[in-house]
Design an enzyme around this catalytic site. Sequence first.
Site, mmCIF file in Angstrom:
data_model
loop_
_atom_site.group_PDB
_atom_site.id
_atom_site.type_symbol
_atom_site.label_atom_id
_atom_site.label_comp_id
_atom_site.label_asym_id
_atom_site.label_seq_id
_atom_site.Cartn_x
_atom_site.Cartn_y
_atom_site.Cartn_z
ATOM 1 N N LYS A 107 8.049 -14.313 -15.638
ATOM 2 C CA LYS A 107 7.604 -13.043 -16.313
ATOM 3 C C LYS A 107 6.447 -13.354 -16.902
ATOM 4 O O LYS A 107 5.418 -12.801 -17.090
ATOM 5 C CB LYS A 107 8.607 -12.598 -17.466
ATOM 6 N N ASN B 272 -0.075 1.096 5.701
ATOM 7 C CA ASN B 272 0.641 0.147 5.098
ATOM 8 C C ASN B 272 1.352 -0.831 5.992
ATOM 9 O O ASN B 272 2.104 -0.377 6.978
ATOM 10 C CB ASN B 272 1.736 0.987 4.185
ATOM 11 N N GLY B 273 1.034 -1.984 5.865
ATOM 12 C CA GLY B 273 1.790 -3.077 6.392
ATOM 13 C C GLY B 273 0.727 -3.990 7.280
ATOM 14 O O GLY B 273 -0.561 -3.984 6.485
ATOM 15 N N LYS C 282 4.359 -3.630 -7.061
ATOM 16 C CA LYS C 282 5.791 -3.663 -7.378
ATOM 17 C C LYS C 282 6.648 -3.472 -6.196
ATOM 18 O O LYS C 282 7.807 -3.875 -6.323
ATOM 19 C CB LYS C 282 6.068 -2.149 -8.280
ATOM 20 N N HIS D 3 13.157 -36.032 -14.449
ATOM 21 C CA HIS D 3 12.765 -36.505 -12.951
ATOM 22 C C HIS D 3 11.453 -36.011 -12.609
ATOM 23 O O HIS D 3 10.954 -35.872 -11.460
ATOM 24 C CB HIS D 3 13.710 -35.927 -11.918
ATOM 25 N N GLU E 199 3.442 -13.808 -14.584
ATOM 26 C CA GLU E 199 3.093 -12.637 -13.952
ATOM 27 C C GLU E 199 2.043 -11.636 -14.446
ATOM 28 O O GLU E 199 1.155 -11.071 -14.088
ATOM 29 C CB GLU E 199 4.403 -11.675 -13.571
ATOM 30 N N TRP F 256 -2.944 -2.274 -1.411
ATOM 31 C CA TRP F 256 -2.997 -3.936 -2.048
ATOM 32 C C TRP F 256 -3.456 -4.671 -0.896
ATOM 33 O O TRP F 256 -2.802 -4.810 0.508
ATOM 34 C CB TRP F 256 -1.302 -4.207 -2.141
ATOM 35 N N ARG G 31 2.616 0.578 -5.433
ATOM 36 C CA ARG G 31 2.579 -0.343 -4.095
ATOM 37 C C ARG G 31 1.483 -1.130 -3.975
ATOM 38 O O ARG G 31 1.166 -1.685 -2.840
ATOM 39 C CB ARG G 31 2.763 0.806 -3.095
ATOM 40 N N GLU H 166 13.151 -17.040 -14.678
ATOM 41 C CA GLU H 166 12.887 -15.689 -14.693
ATOM 42 C C GLU H 166 11.849 -15.619 -15.970
ATOM 43 O O GLU H 166 10.757 -15.147 -15.727
ATOM 44 C CB GLU H 166 13.842 -14.758 -14.814
ATOM 45 N N CYS I 250 0.750 -1.218 0.027
ATOM 46 C CA CYS I 250 -0.044 0.002 0.223
ATOM 47 C C CYS I 250 0.644 1.311 0.024
ATOM 48 O O CYS I 250 1.877 1.250 0.504
ATOM 49 C CB CYS I 250 -0.755 -0.041 1.144
HETATM 50 C C1 G6P Z 1 7.606 -7.855 -6.458
HETATM 51 C C2 G6P Z 1 7.785 -7.167 -7.964
HETATM 52 C C3 G6P Z 1 8.718 -8.064 -8.534
HETATM 53 C C4 G6P Z 1 10.138 -7.849 -7.881
HETATM 54 C C5 G6P Z 1 9.983 -8.310 -6.423
HETATM 55 C C6 G6P Z 1 11.273 -7.975 -5.436
HETATM 56 O O1 G6P Z 1 7.110 -9.327 -6.496
HETATM 57 O O2 G6P Z 1 6.649 -7.526 -8.668
HETATM 58 O O3 G6P Z 1 9.194 -7.553 -9.972
HETATM 59 O O4 G6P Z 1 11.143 -8.573 -8.351
HETATM 60 O O5 G6P Z 1 8.840 -7.747 -5.912
HETATM 61 O O6 G6P Z 1 11.267 -6.789 -5.583
HETATM 62 P P1 G6P Z 1 12.641 -5.703 -5.268
HETATM 63 O O7 G6P Z 1 12.137 -4.171 -5.346
HETATM 64 O O8 G6P Z 1 13.113 -6.011 -3.888
HETATM 65 O O9 G6P Z 1 13.566 -6.059 -6.151
#
Ligand code: G6P
Length: 608
Positions: free
Chosen positions: A484, A98-99, A603, A503, A487, A74, A27, A480, A2
Amino acid sequence: MCGIVGIIGNRVVSGRIVDALKRLEYRGYDSTGIATLIDGRIERRRAEGKLRSLEARLEREPLDGVIGIGHTRWATHGRPNETNAHPHVTDRLAVVHNGIIENFRQLRDELEGAGARFESDTDTEVVAHLISHAMSAGLDPVAAVTTILPRLRGAFALAILFQGRGDLLIGARRGSPLAVGHGEGEMFLGSDALALAPFTDMITYLDEGDIAVLSQTSLRIIDEAGSEAERPSQQIQTGAFMAEKGNFRHFMAKEIHEQPEVVARTLAHYVDMAEGVTNFPGGEGVDWTKLSRITISACGTAFYAGLVAKYWFERFARIPVEIDVASEFRYRDAPLEENGLMIVVSQSGETADTLASLRYARDNGQTILSVVNVPTSSIARESHAIAPTLAGPEIGVASTKAFTCQLTVLFALAIQAGRARGKLDAAREGALVSALMSVPALMNEAMKREPEIERLARELSKARDVLYLGRGTSYPMALEGALKLKEISYIHAEGYAAGELKHGPIALIDESVPVIVVAPHDEVFEKTISNMQEVAARGGRIILITDAKGAAAAGVETIATLVMPDVDPVVAPIVYALPIQMIAYHTAVFMGKDVDQPRNLAKSVTVE
Ligand code: G6P
């Protein structure tokens, strides 16, 4: 997570609060709300969904007032509807949070027993009632906040507005970030300094446990022990501009395309191009020679950058590297040796689990080196040394340019470590440095595959499941790639170490499951190709990402082969990140998904 903002001002605040919230939408964005004081009375507007719903509401029902608080949510406790949207109010105050308040259930039962009536399912509302309750017992707002905060377990940043008190805004933080901004006859609270950038560049960061008492012209800070405290204010350079999309449809597309430039900028910070050696400005606190072990901790995409770096540090510097996701590391009571280094990797520098891992490691005698994109972040401020990524603000929720900049920094640091420990001679260092320096140009080449990837995305959009395979440093890239894709397109995807396929995951292979194989022509190429043969033999549809040599040598039928430029395999992950990102991006765009703000994600994840 948030985002929270507060303004105690001398002119109408609602438009400015919305402006600040726009900068905090990274956020969370499942509901938003704002409260101001009008003739001393709290008035609020809230809306489900993104900020534009609140803006529409405010157009219909404008909100005056020169003091106010705002929130973008969030959801943690309670569905993302209007009732659960912040601010939460009582007849005395409004609060944004927030939290997570971990003991909210117990507090709520107690408050309900004492007659409090709750409107929402949130943990936040207990904070509103606790303060109200303390005020009913005769405490003034500051005393009430100071008294109830020790009762809260968990992490929080709060901004609180009081009925009838146009001269008072209170902020508090424990575990979640909060900054105070100093304006001309106005003061501000915000989850980060960037949110306050249009109003002021003079910022005071609060310490853990601080309470900030704001009037239009003053800031009083009370620390966790209840004493008056001084915190330095500093001028920061976030730039008042809101990052713009330019000619791109999405921030994510813009950020993918920016990579050659930002990676070049980042590597210039760590490489002395004339001498062909690496530098580490600000790295005096790190003595590579004495290290017994490196522990890397991070979350999400940053974790995968760390996983690639493990290969580099072990190979170039012969240091054992342990790596774990921060949410596991922080709770598993890991033994840490003396002379250990912890590297934390984070774009935002605010990820709660990563920050908690940092603190655990610091308390256990580790030197902390953070690879961060936000140099004023909590993680940066709590580290012994910082290795900045110079990616610039990353707005798209799915990390792209921050990732390749993290890889660039980690590669340079691994070379540094190797040289310092006598494991790399000047010739080898020179070769590695020149491989790194070739990356931006090779990224530009890799970008040329975009039209093919766009066509391929149509095909992928039909899939229910997608597998990604890779070996060596291509294994984290497979992870990764899968992250991606899921997500932003919501297609189920898994990344696997190619050798692990037999396996278990091989059971999933049939004509309906595309298998994306990440395989530069490196020393494990042939092994990966054998695994690819196993997929082909079972009717799997293969998409191969390789170079010209790899394409010629593969000898397996694919539905597409994306030919990357010739790249020294040692830096291949930084270049191969691009097709991986573009595959996810174009698939999601083709499917009509909101790539910059995918559902349920945020994010910056400031809750555990
Ligand atoms: C969230 C974002 C990711 C990011 C991760 C870690 O899940 O959606 O894109 O890699 O947090 O965030 P940071 O700011 O610690 O890299």
